[in-house]
Design an enzyme around this catalytic site. Structure first.
Site, PDB file in Angstrom:
ATOM      1  N   CYS A   4       0.864  -1.163   0.000  1.00 39.77           N
ATOM      2  CA  CYS A   4       0.000   0.000   0.000  1.00 39.77           C
ATOM      3  C   CYS A   4       0.909   1.225   0.000  1.00 39.77           C
ATOM      4  CB  CYS A   4      -0.885  -0.045   1.236  1.00 39.77           C
ATOM      5  SG  CYS A   4      -2.330   1.007   1.104  1.00 39.77           S
TER       6      CYS A   4
ATOM      7  N   CYS B 292      -2.117   2.533  -6.558  1.00 34.93           N
ATOM      8  CA  CYS B 292      -1.273   1.529  -5.916  1.00 34.93           C
ATOM      9  C   CYS B 292       0.171   1.701  -6.369  1.00 34.93           C
ATOM     10  CB  CYS B 292      -1.750   0.125  -6.259  1.00 34.93           C
ATOM     11  SG  CYS B 292      -3.241  -0.315  -5.391  1.00 34.93           S
TER      12      CYS B 292
ATOM     13  N   CYS C  11      -4.684  -1.042  -2.241  1.00 31.05           N
ATOM     14  CA  CYS C  11      -5.199   0.311  -2.465  1.00 31.05           C
ATOM     15  C   CYS C  11      -6.593   0.228  -3.074  1.00 31.05           C
ATOM     16  CB  CYS C  11      -4.270   1.089  -3.371  1.00 31.05           C
ATOM     17  SG  CYS C  11      -2.611   1.239  -2.703  1.00 31.05           S
TER      18      CYS C  11
END
Length: 140
Positions: free
Chosen positions: A7, A86, A79
């Protein structure tokens, strides 16, 4: 088998995902990282996880760079896609999987309303990572 959960900030979703997947399947080596890491794991992520008996208070955000040379069997990006992009992982990867979640760190409202978003995301991570474990790990 090694799984990297990726992330951007590595403060909420990826940290919760790391601990949840490790809880679901203790035989996996699970790590998390980000590209623009936060200073700490979000306190409400720690609180949400404690509610289900998982302590993440000792986890710290990590830069993805530390895993580039190691390579991973699975890369899971978490994400949401709508709110944030991402990050990329340029190290060796066996399989890339995207399982997106809202970022609870940006939830509006008072502390209880935000905490409810952390709980919802935590529960979604648990549900979706159990499916990942079933589909990609146990049934391979």
């Amino acid at each position: 088998m090694k799984v990297l959960i990726l992330c951007t900030g590595n403060s909420c979703r990826s940290q919760m995902g790391e601990a949840i997947l490790r809880d679901i399947n203790p035989e996996l080596t699970v790590v998390s990282a980000g590209t623009k890491i936060a200073n700490e794991v979000h306190p409400l992520a720690v609180k949400a996880m404690a509610e289900i008996g998982i302590d993440i208070s000792d986890l710290r955000p990590k830069m993805v760079d530390v895993f580039l040379e190691e390579g991973v069997d699975f890369l899971i990006s978490v994400c949401s896609g709508a709110k944030d992009a991402c990050p990329a992982f340029l190290g060796p990867v066996g399989k890339r999987v995207h399982i997106g979640f809202d970022d609870p760190a940006y939830a509006p409202g008072n502390e209880e309303e935000v905490m409810n978003v952390f709980r919802r995301v935590r529960d979604e991570i648990r549900r979706d990572f159990a499916k990942f474990n079933e589909e990609y790990i146990l049934n391979k």
